[in-house]
Each structure stands twice: as structure tokens, then as C-alpha cells.
Design an enzyme around this catalytic site. Sequence first.
Site, mmCIF file in Angstrom:
data_model
loop_
_atom_site.group_PDB
_atom_site.id
_atom_site.type_symbol
_atom_site.label_atom_id
_atom_site.label_comp_id
_atom_site.label_asym_id
_atom_site.label_seq_id
_atom_site.Cartn_x
_atom_site.Cartn_y
_atom_site.Cartn_z
ATOM 1 N N VAL A 1 0.877 -1.173 0.000
ATOM 2 C CA VAL A 1 0.000 0.000 0.000
ATOM 3 C C VAL A 1 0.910 1.218 0.000
ATOM 4 O O VAL A 1 1.753 1.370 0.892
ATOM 5 C CB VAL A 1 -0.913 0.025 1.243
ATOM 6 N N ASN B 1 21.261 -5.491 -13.227
ATOM 7 C CA ASN B 1 21.975 -6.378 -14.151
ATOM 8 C C ASN B 1 22.692 -5.601 -15.257
ATOM 9 O O ASN B 1 23.469 -4.710 -14.976
ATOM 10 C CB ASN B 1 21.010 -7.424 -14.711
#
Length: 571
Positions: free
Chosen positions: A295, A493
Site C-alpha cells: 500500500v 543487471n
Amino acid sequence: MEAGERRRRGLLRQEAAEYYRGHRVPERMEDALNALFPLRPDDLYGELANYFSKFSKPPVICKLVGRKILDGVGQPTLEVEIYCTVKNYEKRICSIVMASHSQIPENALPETIEADEKERNYSVHTAVEWVNEPLNTMLRDLEPTDQCQADKMLGEYFANKVEEAKEIEKQEKEREEEKKEEEAAKVTPSPVSCPPAPSSKPKKRGKSGKKVSVEPIPPAEPAEPVLCGSLAIGGTSLAIAKAGATVSHVPLYLHTALLKHNQESPKEMTLPLPMVTLLNCEKNSPTKLKLVKEVMLIPPVELSLKQGIERVLDIQKEITRLLESPGKMSGSQADSKKGKAQKALPSSVKRVSHLGCLTTGYDSLEQLLLQMQTACNNIGLELGTDMYLAINCAAHELMDYEKGKYEILTGTFKSSDEMVAMYVEMIHNFPFIIALIDPLRKEDKEQWSRICCALGSKCFLIAEDAAMQISKLKNDQNLNIATCSGVVLKYINQTKVSDLIELTGILDGQRHITILGSPDGESSDESLVDLAVGLGARFLKLGGLSRGERVAKYNRLLAIEEELAANGALR
């Protein structure tokens, strides 16, 4: 003897004079003295150094250093340090730390988690080797301001590594096949050992017994492969961008904006709106609600960032108080909402999540949203006016593939079409929810189109896990993802700074919004914030206002707001 010495000295003086004249030293020295004399600076030699520094050669990379360190959740990750030759001396310019990212879900098996940890360790070890050896040699003598060339070289290096990995995998498969053929050749098959045809009978009985059929759903796409060592590419690209900003004496966010806009300095810049995670609802908790993972609070645009963060902190304090004292709801709403929702409130706050927020659980969506409204009302705020909500559904973690449906509550399942209807009703009943992240799996493309048609004008429908890796998104100009309002981009990455610049340009052109998000395993490095500001991201998803590695980023965003406002450049 003396005459020879005098002749030698004379030749040296002549050679020195030609050398200095060739570099225009006498001319520039005269210009410097003429320019500085009227100023009569207190630090004359300091001003002379400043004057001549503009004629020096630009800094070039002389050394990269990679090392394995720990991120904010104690996982191994990569640090990249850059050294440059500056005015003939080797100088440390900057360092960055890559955030680690895992595709392993919360409810993964222990052996899966252990295998992931081993792979992560090996990947970081490989990345350190790449930085310290081949990348160090390849990028030596490159100017750190030449981001385009650096990223081109990094991309080519990575492409070669991918091809090498494919070739190795192909050779291993061929060896396995040869081994199987050799083993099969040693065994002489016996015709008597072959089972007779009755095996077909069970198949017929099985077919006749299948009266209940599961509606077929698009199968889950396999996880996108990550090449071991790929952290080195993203880490080195970001380190070069930071070094380029440092040697250019500008902040990283401005350096990024200059790279994106072809060195045209923007007159004004807009800060991204923060999506501040308030609650992390664990999907494997004993409570029933599984539909909500995070939330998040989004302050209204008319507030400054500082005002918005202060308002979020007020709500966080009140929600913590409510969670620690269940049943003690104040205000008229508590009086009118007695019953199940009030009785079922969580008994306590369990802990602070790795996302930097409170971890808890609920038995229904209504219970959760009621408590959010109560917390806001208790401090004189109204959801939908003074604060907005975003919900991260992480729908890919909800799918029960045996049933072909999403488990939104314990024991309650919905099909993809039913999920769309549920979200439409949710936004109708709770219009203060202005963003849904991953409301469906990326494979449910037809339902993504439907939900966008139904809700696209009422709230943002954002793909996070439902989007692909940045490298693939960039290569596919139409994004090849489900129809959505925008995409959460994560710097992980082999992502390069140039990739982000190119992809955000594509998203801007297609009127998609850009959200830069923190990976799960965050580090104390603040570069992501500068990238978000420089790239013009609409939102910034950093997690909660706890844990140092996440708060550091919010502090950096506040500092950028203050700096832009002081320079009159804050839109």
C-alpha cells in the site's frame, strides 16, 4: 669544456623556448597576468591554477576497481570504483553500489532460495572479475564524459559474453546427447521386454472420467535468463555516468538530463512524485487478504516534496498507533463502522519490512481501506483530496495454475475476467486509489486491454513484473507488453544509462509514464534518485520511510528539490 657546456645549455634553452611557445605558454601566461592583476585575488596562485586548468587535458579513466560488498538486506552485491588521470595524477573520482534483485517469490521453497543465493554469489564474483580485468583494460584512457561510447563498448562486450555462454551451453548439450547415445548403444533392447498395447486402456478410462475441466489460461512465461556477471555492465555504466558528472562539476541529475537532451540544459526540471510504501502485506501471512502486496501513499502535486513527506510521516505515525492498539478507532467513522471490519484489525505490527515499511496483514480489502481512511480522518486529512493511494497487487504471485484462477483471499479464487470486474468495482467504490501496479499477470494481455479501456481514465495501470527487462523493452519499439499506463523501470543487471535514456524517450513518445523503482535488495547508493530526476520520471518508487538505504534516497530527493528551488529551476 666550458664552451661545450655553454653550448649544451643554450641548446636546452632554445629547445625549452620552442616547447613552451609550441604550447602557447608565454602568450597565455601574459593573458593570465593581465586578467588577474586588476582583480588582485587573495590567493594569486590558486587563481592562476584555476585559469590554466581550462587548458589542461580532460580527465581520462585510468583504473576500475570492482569489489564484493553487502547491500541493505545483507546480500552480496557489486561496488564499482573509478579512478581517472587528472592533470597528470591518478585520482579517485567516485564509486557506485548496485542494488541486488531477485525474481524469487515470497513463498519459494527453501531449496529454491538456497540455489538463488548460490547463484547470486557466483554472479557477483564473476562481475568483480569482469570489472577488475577485461573492463578495466577495455575502458582505460576513455573520457568519462563520453557515456555513449562507454555504453557501446559495454554492450558489445556483454553481447560477446552472451554468445560465449550460448556456445558453451550448446557444447554441453551435444556432449550429453553423445553420452546418451553411447549408453543406449551398450544396451541391446529385448522385444519381449516391451509392454503390450493395453496401456491405451487407462488413457480411455482417464478421458471418460474427466468431467470437470479447468479453463485454459496462458501459461506463465519462463523467467528471463540473467547472465552471471551482468551486474558488471550496469555497475560500470552508472559509475562512468557519475564520474562524468563529477569531472564536469555538475550533479548527476543534471548530467543525465544533458545526456538525454543532447547537451541542451533544461531551463526547468520537475521532480517525480514519490510512491511511498506505507504497508507491506505478506501474501503468506495467516490473514486472508492476498490481493495486496504494497500500500503506497502519493502526495498531491500541489504540495512541495518536503510537505508531502511530512504528511506521509503523519499518516505513518497514526497507522502505527492504530495497528498497535486494535479496536481503538476514533471519530465518527469508527462509530458507524462497528462490526466485522473493526474486530478483525491486526493485533500488532510484526516488523519493519525490507521495503522500509510496516509489515502486517488483513482479512479483506475493505478492512484495509477502512483503516487507511480512519488514520487519515484522525489527523484531519481526507483520502482523495489530501493524499492518494497506490496498490501493488503483484498478481503474478496470486495465480493458482491448477485451478487457472487468482487466489485473492484464502480459499477465494477469481478468473482473469472476474479480476477485471473486481478492479472496476474497487475503483468505483474507492476513487482515492489512483494507481494499480501489476493488477494482472503479463500473460493476460486480453484482460489488460479490457481493464485499460474500463479504468484507464480513472487510475494509472502500471506494469512492474508485467513488463520485460529493460534490454528487451528497448529493442522492441512497441514495448511488447500488455496495454498499460506506464512501466516501472529498475536499474539492475546489464542495464546501461544509455538504455534508460533511450527507453524513457520511447515511453515519452508513446505517452506512457515512467516510474523508476528500487529493487528488493536496495543499497545506500543514491544514484537512482538523480537518474529519475534527470530522465523526467513521473513517479519514483523507493519503498518506505524506514531503513537507512531507503531514507537516504528520500533525503537526496529533498536535497535536489532545495537545490532546484534555490536556482529557480524547479517547475
